[in-house]
Write an enzyme that holds these catalytic residues in place. Structure first.
Site, mmCIF file in Angstrom:
data_model
loop_
_atom_site.group_PDB
_atom_site.id
_atom_site.type_symbol
_atom_site.label_atom_id
_atom_site.label_comp_id
_atom_site.label_asym_id
_atom_site.label_seq_id
_atom_site.Cartn_x
_atom_site.Cartn_y
_atom_site.Cartn_z
ATOM 1 N N ALA A 28 0.831 -1.208 0.000
ATOM 2 C CA ALA A 28 0.000 0.000 0.000
ATOM 3 C C ALA A 28 0.866 1.258 0.000
ATOM 4 C CB ALA A 28 -0.943 -0.001 1.200
ATOM 5 N N GLY A 56 1.758 1.537 -3.521
ATOM 6 C CA GLY A 56 0.532 1.751 -4.284
ATOM 7 C C GLY A 56 -0.033 3.148 -4.133
ATOM 8 N N ASP A 57 0.167 3.762 -2.985
ATOM 9 C CA ASP A 57 -0.262 5.141 -2.780
ATOM 10 C C ASP A 57 0.454 6.057 -3.773
ATOM 11 O OD1 ASP A 57 -1.554 7.350 -1.334
ATOM 12 O OD2 ASP A 57 0.450 7.760 -0.542
ATOM 13 N N ALA A 58 1.752 5.850 -3.935
ATOM 14 C CA ALA A 58 2.524 6.669 -4.876
ATOM 15 C C ALA A 58 2.122 6.381 -6.317
ATOM 16 C CB ALA A 58 4.016 6.420 -4.681
#
Length: 130
Positions: free
Chosen positions: A13, A16-18
């Site tokens: 995550a 994945g946020d980036a």
């Protein structure tokens, strides 16, 4: 290539946020040439737990079995803290979405990440090619 199964759902995550942020910013830039401040404001409306939770709900029917498993692992992960700007359920869905995007990116499946992003990002208008 890195084996994404070596990482915890919260580590996925994190990446994945980036990835999601990059895809949002890229799509906003491609959509229209705007001042940077305006682009930033628009991006922050999409890169937050509440908006990501809505995107996750839209994506769920599009996921194959393996992707759905990664999403569930992310959704069920137990973060240390929760932001006050969303509900625990929204944060869980957003974490699942981010874990999925991180996992896809590490697998080298950028095309699939973009495909899922476009499915969730453009609700009623025709998506532009990135």
């Amino acid at each position: 290539m890195t084996n994404p199964t070596q990482y915890s759902p919260l580590a996925l995550a994190f990446l994945g946020d980036a990835v999601f942020d990059l895809l949002v910013r890229e799509s906003l830039l491609v959509e229209a040439n705007r001042p940077a401040g305006q682009l930033h404001k628009l991006a922050t409306t999409q890169v937050n737990a509440r908006a990501q939770a809505e995107r996750a709900k839209q994506l769920l029917p599009q996921l194959n079995e393996e992707e759905a498993g990664v999403f569930r692992r992310g959704k069920n992960a137990k973060p240390g803290t929760l932001p006050q700007s969303c509900t625990p359920q929204e944060y869980a869905l957003a974490t699942g979405l981010e874990a999925l995007f991180g996992w896809l990116w590490l697998r080298g499946e950028q095309a699939r990440a973009r495909e899922l992003f476009l499915c969730s990002f453009f609700e009623k208008k025709e998506p532009k090619k990135l």
